[in-house]
Scaffold this motif. Structure first.
Motif, PDB file in Angstrom:
ATOM      1  N   ILE A  60       0.924  -1.187   0.102  1.00  0.00           N
ATOM      2  CA  ILE A  60       0.044   0.023   0.207  1.00  0.00           C
ATOM      3  C   ILE A  60       0.993   1.200  -0.006  1.00  0.00           C
ATOM      4  CG2 ILE A  60      -1.674   1.371   1.288  1.00  0.00           C
ATOM      5  CD1 ILE A  60      -3.038  -1.494   2.244  1.00  0.00           C
ATOM      6  N   VAL A  61       1.955   1.378   0.930  1.00  0.00           N
ATOM      7  CA  VAL A  61       2.597   2.379   1.005  1.00  0.00           C
ATOM      8  C   VAL A  61       3.385   2.861  -0.431  1.00  0.00           C
ATOM      9  CG1 VAL A  61       4.682   3.563   2.232  1.00  0.00           C
ATOM     10  CG2 VAL A  61       2.835   2.337   3.591  1.00  0.00           C
ATOM     11  N   PRO A  62       4.050   1.975  -1.146  1.00  0.00           N
ATOM     12  CA  PRO A  62       4.740   2.442  -2.235  1.00  0.00           C
ATOM     13  C   PRO A  62       3.818   2.553  -3.330  1.00  0.00           C
ATOM     14  CG  PRO A  62       5.406   0.065  -1.690  1.00  0.00           C
ATOM     15  CD  PRO A  62       4.697   0.637  -0.629  1.00  0.00           C
ATOM     16  N   ALA A  63       2.729   1.911  -3.573  1.00  0.00           N
ATOM     17  CA  ALA A  63       1.430   2.265  -4.303  1.00  0.00           C
ATOM     18  C   ALA A  63       1.006   3.724  -4.293  1.00  0.00           C
ATOM     19  CB  ALA A  63       0.218   1.073  -4.279  1.00  0.00           C
ATOM     20  N   VAL A  64       0.695   4.052  -3.065  1.00  0.00           N
ATOM     21  CA  VAL A  64       0.230   5.513  -2.758  1.00  0.00           C
ATOM     22  C   VAL A  64       1.486   6.411  -3.141  1.00  0.00           C
ATOM     23  CG1 VAL A  64      -0.276   7.133  -1.180  1.00  0.00           C
ATOM     24  CG2 VAL A  64      -1.597   4.685  -1.178  1.00  0.00           C
ATOM     25  N   THR A  65       2.523   6.211  -2.805  1.00  0.00           N
ATOM     26  CA  THR A  65       3.731   7.007  -3.050  1.00  0.00           C
ATOM     27  C   THR A  65       3.802   7.052  -4.704  1.00  0.00           C
ATOM     28  OG1 THR A  65       4.966   6.484  -0.998  1.00  0.00           O
ATOM     29  CG2 THR A  65       6.111   7.355  -2.833  1.00  0.00           C
ATOM     30  N   GLY A  66       3.821   6.025  -5.264  1.00  0.00           N
ATOM     31  CA  GLY A  66       3.666   6.049  -6.740  1.00  0.00           C
ATOM     32  C   GLY A  66       2.661   6.711  -7.473  1.00  0.00           C
ATOM     33  N   ILE A  67       1.410   6.564  -6.984  1.00  0.00           N
ATOM     34  CA  ILE A  67       0.394   7.578  -7.440  1.00  0.00           C
ATOM     35  C   ILE A  67       0.662   8.758  -7.191  1.00  0.00           C
ATOM     36  CG2 ILE A  67      -2.297   8.017  -7.005  1.00  0.00           C
ATOM     37  CD1 ILE A  67      -2.554   4.906  -6.216  1.00  0.00           C
ATOM     38  N   THR A  68       0.969   9.185  -5.935  1.00  0.00           N
ATOM     39  CA  THR A  68       1.302  10.591  -5.778  1.00  0.00           C
ATOM     40  C   THR A  68       2.030  11.240  -6.670  1.00  0.00           C
ATOM     41  OG1 THR A  68       0.766  10.204  -3.369  1.00  0.00           O
ATOM     42  CG2 THR A  68       2.033  12.345  -3.952  1.00  0.00           C
ATOM     43  N   LEU A  69       3.231  10.579  -6.731  1.00  0.00           N
ATOM     44  CA  LEU A  69       4.486  10.920  -7.683  1.00  0.00           C
ATOM     45  C   LEU A  69       3.976  11.048  -9.023  1.00  0.00           C
ATOM     46  CD1 LEU A  69       7.446  11.991  -7.588  1.00  0.00           C
ATOM     47  CD2 LEU A  69       7.982   9.420  -7.988  1.00  0.00           C
ATOM     48  N   GLY A  70       3.075  10.347  -9.716  1.00  0.00           N
ATOM     49  CA  GLY A  70       2.642  10.306 -10.601  1.00  0.00           C
ATOM     50  C   GLY A  70       1.396  11.362 -11.263  1.00  0.00           C
TER      51      GLY A  70
ATOM     52  N   GLY B 277       9.837   7.630 -10.857  1.00  0.00           N
ATOM     53  CA  GLY B 277      10.970   8.182 -10.414  1.00  0.00           C
ATOM     54  C   GLY B 277      11.906   8.789 -11.606  1.00  0.00           C
ATOM     55  N   ARG B 278      11.233   8.807 -12.927  1.00  0.00           N
ATOM     56  CA  ARG B 278      11.959   8.920 -13.947  1.00  0.00           C
ATOM     57  C   ARG B 278      11.295  10.486 -14.511  1.00  0.00           C
ATOM     58  NH1 ARG B 278      12.148   3.349 -16.843  1.00  0.00           N
ATOM     59  NH2 ARG B 278      14.018   2.592 -15.617  1.00  0.00           N
ATOM     60  N   SER B 279      12.363  11.340 -14.971  1.00  0.00           N
ATOM     61  CA  SER B 279      11.991  12.668 -15.415  1.00  0.00           C
ATOM     62  C   SER B 279      12.213  12.318 -17.171  1.00  0.00           C
ATOM     63  CB  SER B 279      12.802  13.900 -14.870  1.00  0.00           C
ATOM     64  OG  SER B 279      14.247  13.700 -15.431  1.00  0.00           O
ATOM     65  N   ARG B 280      11.607  13.204 -17.820  1.00  0.00           N
ATOM     66  CA  ARG B 280      11.688  13.055 -19.269  1.00  0.00           C
ATOM     67  C   ARG B 280      13.332  13.207 -19.665  1.00  0.00           C
ATOM     68  NH1 ARG B 280       6.905  12.837 -21.463  1.00  0.00           N
ATOM     69  NH2 ARG B 280       5.333  13.881 -20.646  1.00  0.00           N
ATOM     70  N   LYS B 281      14.122  14.005 -18.915  1.00  0.00           N
ATOM     71  CA  LYS B 281      15.568  14.182 -19.173  1.00  0.00           C
ATOM     72  C   LYS B 281      16.234  12.776 -18.927  1.00  0.00           C
ATOM     73  CE  LYS B 281      16.115  19.104 -18.492  1.00  0.00           C
ATOM     74  NZ  LYS B 281      16.772  19.977 -17.547  1.00  0.00           N
ATOM     75  N   SER B 282      16.006  12.021 -17.615  1.00  0.00           N
ATOM     76  CA  SER B 282      16.461  11.000 -17.290  1.00  0.00           C
ATOM     77  C   SER B 282      16.179   9.551 -18.173  1.00  0.00           C
ATOM     78  CB  SER B 282      16.383  10.538 -15.541  1.00  0.00           C
ATOM     79  OG  SER B 282      14.893  10.347 -15.581  1.00  0.00           O
ATOM     80  N   ALA B 283      14.899   9.765 -18.608  1.00  0.00           N
ATOM     81  CA  ALA B 283      14.594   8.829 -19.407  1.00  0.00           C
ATOM     82  C   ALA B 283      15.371   8.988 -20.924  1.00  0.00           C
ATOM     83  CB  ALA B 283      13.122   8.660 -19.584  1.00  0.00           C
TER      84      ALA B 283
END
Length: 186
Positions: free
Chosen positions: A92-102, A173-179
């Motif tokens: 749950i914690v990494p999923a919520v974190t991923g949703i938030t970051l997205g 955790g990837r930006s367009r530049k890092s990708a």
């Protein structure tokens, strides 16, 4: 929702004749499973475009695992329910974190994650107080019903997030530049 009836399991089992060593063993098995699987789950969540499901399925799992404890007080049923609850909590914690970051991207992440954590802790306090009161007044069945209600509310809230509002590149955790650097390097 994340812990279900977890904070009250020890007391509940003790009232049903379990000794503290057996309770500790069952709870420890769950904690070890959660510890061992957390990194793997985080990697799976990073790679998927179905991050909302990584909140919903574990939420349902926690509610079902809590019901198992109420219905069956055998050692293996309780131990397996604790394993399931710990694995679900680890998702749950990494999923919520991923949703938030997205949704808010890196620039808005610190502020939004701070708000998420403030609401998380406030919810934990309210949930613990309400569970304690309901358990005292009506028994552990009421604590389970409250956990199930929190689960239903959480699932409804997650489903209110439009799936296309989550940008999965920043959620990983990837930006367009890092990708683009990663693509040129590979």
């Amino acid at each position: 929702m994340q812990s279900g009836i977890g904070p009250f399991v020890g007391v509940f089992l003790q009232l049903h004749g379990w000794n503290s060593g057996l309770i500790g063993t069952a709870l420890t098995l769950g904690n070890i499973a959660g510890m061992l699987i957390t990194t793997l789950i985080g990697g799976c969540i990073d790679t998927t475009n179905h991050k909302r499901a990584w909140v919903i399925v574990p939420g349902v799992t926690v509610v079902v695992a809590s019901a198992v404890i109420l219905l069956s007080k055998t050692f293996w049923a309780v131990a397996l329910s604790q394993v399931a609850t710990s694995i679900a909590g680890g998702a749950i914690v990494p999923a919520v974190t991923g949703i938030t970051l997205g949704i808010v991207k890196q620039r808005g992440f610190n502020r939004q994650n701070g708000r998420n954590q403030a609401f998380n802790h406030a919810g934990n306090m309210v949930g613990a107080a309400a569970s304690g009161y309901l358990g005292w007044q009506y028994g552990y069945g009421a604590v389970f019903l409250l956990a199930a209600l929190f689960g239903a509310i959480t699932i409804a809230c997650v489903l209110l997030i439009p799936s296309d509002s989550i940008d999965h590149r920043p959620a990983r955790g990837r930006s367009r530049k890092s990708a683009s650097r990663l693509c040129r390097a590979g």
